[in-house]
Design an enzyme around this catalytic site. Structure first.
Site, PDB file in Angstrom:
ATOM      1  N   ARG A   1       0.851  -1.201   0.000  1.00 13.32           N
ATOM      2  CA  ARG A   1       0.000   0.000   0.000  1.00 13.32           C
ATOM      3  C   ARG A   1       0.882   1.245   0.000  1.00 13.32           C
ATOM      4  NH1 ARG A   1      -1.902   1.625   4.739  1.00 13.32           N
ATOM      5  NH2 ARG A   1      -2.684  -0.415   5.355  1.00 13.32           N
TER       6      ARG A   1
ATOM      7  N   TYR B   1     -13.566  18.391 -15.494  1.00 12.47           N
ATOM      8  CA  TYR B   1     -14.078  17.045 -15.375  1.00 12.47           C
ATOM      9  C   TYR B   1     -15.188  16.982 -14.324  1.00 12.47           C
ATOM     10  CZ  TYR B   1     -14.159  12.025 -14.774  1.00 12.47           C
ATOM     11  OH  TYR B   1     -14.570  10.727 -14.706  1.00 12.47           O
TER      12      TYR B   1
ATOM     13  N   ASP C   1      -4.446  19.946 -13.653  1.00 14.59           N
ATOM     14  CA  ASP C   1      -4.824  18.629 -14.166  1.00 14.59           C
ATOM     15  C   ASP C   1      -4.378  18.604 -15.634  1.00 14.59           C
ATOM     16  OD1 ASP C   1      -6.135  16.453 -15.358  1.00 14.59           O
ATOM     17  OD2 ASP C   1      -7.849  16.584 -13.996  1.00 14.59           O
TER      18      ASP C   1
ATOM     19  N   LYS D   1      -6.113   7.753 -19.100  1.00 14.83           N
ATOM     20  CA  LYS D   1      -6.309   8.353 -20.415  1.00 14.83           C
ATOM     21  C   LYS D   1      -5.031   8.199 -21.256  1.00 14.83           C
ATOM     22  CE  LYS D   1     -10.081   9.313 -18.255  1.00 14.83           C
ATOM     23  NZ  LYS D   1     -10.383  10.591 -17.614  1.00 14.83           N
TER      24      LYS D   1
HETATM   25  C1  LIG Z   1     -10.945  11.001 -16.372  1.00 17.08           C
HETATM   26  C2  LIG Z   1     -10.481  12.251 -15.767  1.00 17.08           C
HETATM   27  C3  LIG Z   1     -10.301  12.366 -14.385  1.00 17.08           C
HETATM   28  C4  LIG Z   1     -10.634  11.219 -13.439  1.00 17.08           C
HETATM   29  O1  LIG Z   1      -9.759  10.143 -13.645  1.00 17.08           O
HETATM   30  P1  LIG Z   1     -10.173   8.596 -13.349  1.00 17.08           P
HETATM   31  O2  LIG Z   1      -8.919   7.873 -13.708  1.00 17.08           O
HETATM   32  O3  LIG Z   1     -11.339   8.287 -14.219  1.00 17.08           O
HETATM   33  O4  LIG Z   1     -10.507   8.510 -11.907  1.00 17.08           O
HETATM   34  C5  LIG Z   1      -9.817  13.554 -13.882  1.00 17.08           C
HETATM   35  N1  LIG Z   1      -9.522  14.600 -14.705  1.00 17.08           N
HETATM   36  C6  LIG Z   1      -9.682  14.523 -16.034  1.00 17.08           C
HETATM   37  C7  LIG Z   1      -9.352  15.693 -16.879  1.00 17.08           C
HETATM   38  C8  LIG Z   1     -10.171  13.356 -16.607  1.00 17.08           C
HETATM   39  O5  LIG Z   1     -10.341  13.293 -17.929  1.00 17.08           O
END
Ligand SMILES: *Cc1c(COP(=O)(O)O)cnc(C)c1O
Length: 407
Positions: free
Chosen positions: A68, A120, A192, A217
């Site tokens: 962890r 998001y 982000d 992504k």
């Molecule tokens: C998908 C996404 C998230 C969340 O990520 P997960 O891996 O689905 O938890 C956060 N920010 C952006 C810009 C995203 O596209």
């Protein structure tokens, strides 16, 4: 077809001498932080599928104790991503939301954060429905308009949290100016960077304090795993985040860490192809009689084109567009066949989403409408299939719209 689309050449030069290691971003992506596994020479990082690690004796350690907290496969991934983002540290979480849940715990009830309004939907839900309840306050601002960011500042503002380009309207926020503004107050800028990936943008170099990725992504890139990251260079913040992660437990599993490492090997190839395809499709969409408006940061007449060129090396593979008639939306979603109607983005497979009912359903209607997320908006994540075939797929789907005559 070669694209000449940026004031500076996007894929040349900028990749050279990417980090302290003196390696280019392309090489770091493929070879990782370690180049190979030193004990056996394994070219692919082994999956250390072990929850716990034997200690040689009392107060003796191999550096690993319990997965962890720390795991060798995850550590190789964290070191690789830190190099790609040019940060000193990286923490790998089970999902992007796991990373965002970790970062928000650096703050306290009473603290105020300025957040991009166009982001998001899951982040919006986490902040308002949970942290709002715990006494945090948030201002939802169009951060691409810097004067609005300045006006939102309060004595208790501790951080600015942005997505740039924004999701789904592709607005661009000035990372350098936001960093300067919040640093004057002793707070942090969090970016982000999921949409551009470290291949095209490195916010830490522009003054950001922490970078977030949904590794689900572009980093993983194959729509086959979930992961999330925080990259940073500040030691006290890193120590706090490690404590938060250890306590909360949203750590990335060894197998998912390996899948993400494997995905990152082709990050450079994928990002280049996604972007080239996106250019072709964005231009084609723009000429289509049933399309009203196309949002793509690579267009020279995009209002933030110059800013994009000043802080990123490329534009990525994300496109949003308005159709003229909302009745076209269900037809398109039903009739595309190569392009998949599915949530998510950043994979080798092209996906189409309807933000209104998918990614942005958690955002209240008034706010959604103000941001431009309406019933005519569709979002494309362009993959690496043949661009002509992707266009033919959209063309064929549009044909049904006219046939069915918007009933
Ligand atoms: C998908 C996404 C998230 C969340 O990520 P997960 O891996 O689905 O938890 C956060 N920010 C952006 C810009 C995203 O596209």
């Amino acid at each position: 077809m070669e694209e000449t689309h940026c004031i500076h050449p996007p894929h040349e030069g900028a990749q050279k001498k990417h980090s302290a290691s003196d390696r280019s971003l392309d090489t770091i992506a493929v070879r990782g932080a370690s180049l190979f596994e030193p004990h056996t020479g394994a070219v692919s990082t082994p999956i250390y599928q072990s929850s716990t690690f034997r200690h040689p004796g009392l107060f003796e350690s191999t550096g690993f104790d319990y997965s962890r907290t720390i795991n060798p496969t995850r550590t190789e991934l964290e070191r690789t991503l830190a190099l790609l983002e040019q940060g000193r540290f990286c923490l790998a979480f089970s999902t992007g939301m796991g990373a965002i849940s970790g970062i928000i715990k650096l703050y306290r009830p009473g603290d105020h954060l300025i957040v991009s309004e166009d982001l998001y939907g899951g982040t919006y839900r986490l902040f308002t429905e949970y942290y709002g309840r715990y006494g945090f306050s948030f201002s939802w601002v169009d951060t691409s308009d810097f004067t609005r960011v300045e006006r939102a500042l309060r004595p208790e503002t501790k951080a600015i949290f942005i997505e740039t380009p924004s999701n789904p309207m592709m607005k661009v926020t000035d990372i350098r100016r936001c960093a300067e503004l919040i640093h004057r107050k002793g707070g942090q800028l969090i970016v982000d960077n999921t949409f551009l990936s470290p291949y095209f943008q490195n916010p830490l170099n522009l003054g950001a304090d922490m970078v977030i990725h949904s590794g689900t992504k572009y980093l993983s890139g194959h729509n086959d795993t979930l992961s999330g990251f925080i990259v940073l260079s500040d030691t006290p913040l890193e120590q706090s985040l490690r404590e938060i992660q250890k306590s909360e437990g949203a750590s990335l599993s060894p197998f998912d860490a390996w899948l993400t490492l494997r995905g990152i090997k082709t990050l450079a190839l994928r990002m280049k192809t996604c972007e080239q395809n996106a250019f072709r499709i964005a231009r084609w969409l723009r000429e289509h009689p049933r399309v009203d408006q196309v949002f793509f940061t690579g267009f020279e007449d995009h209002p933030h084109y110059a800013l994009s060129c000043s802080q990123a090396r490329g534009f990525g593979g994300m496109i949003s567009f308005y159709v003229k008639d909302p009745a076209d939306v269900p037809v398109l979603l039903k009739k595309v066949s190569l392009i998949l109607f599915a949530e998510s983005l950043g994979g080798v497979e092209s996906l189409i989403t309807y933000p209104l009912i998918q990614t942005h359903s958690a955002i209240p209607e008034a706010m959604r409408t103000a941001a431009g997320v309406n019933d005519r908006l569709l979002r494309l994540s362009i993959g690496i299939e043949d661009a002509d075939e992707l266009i033919a797929d959209l063309e064929a789907a549009f044909t049904y719209c006219s046939k069915e005559g918007h009933t």
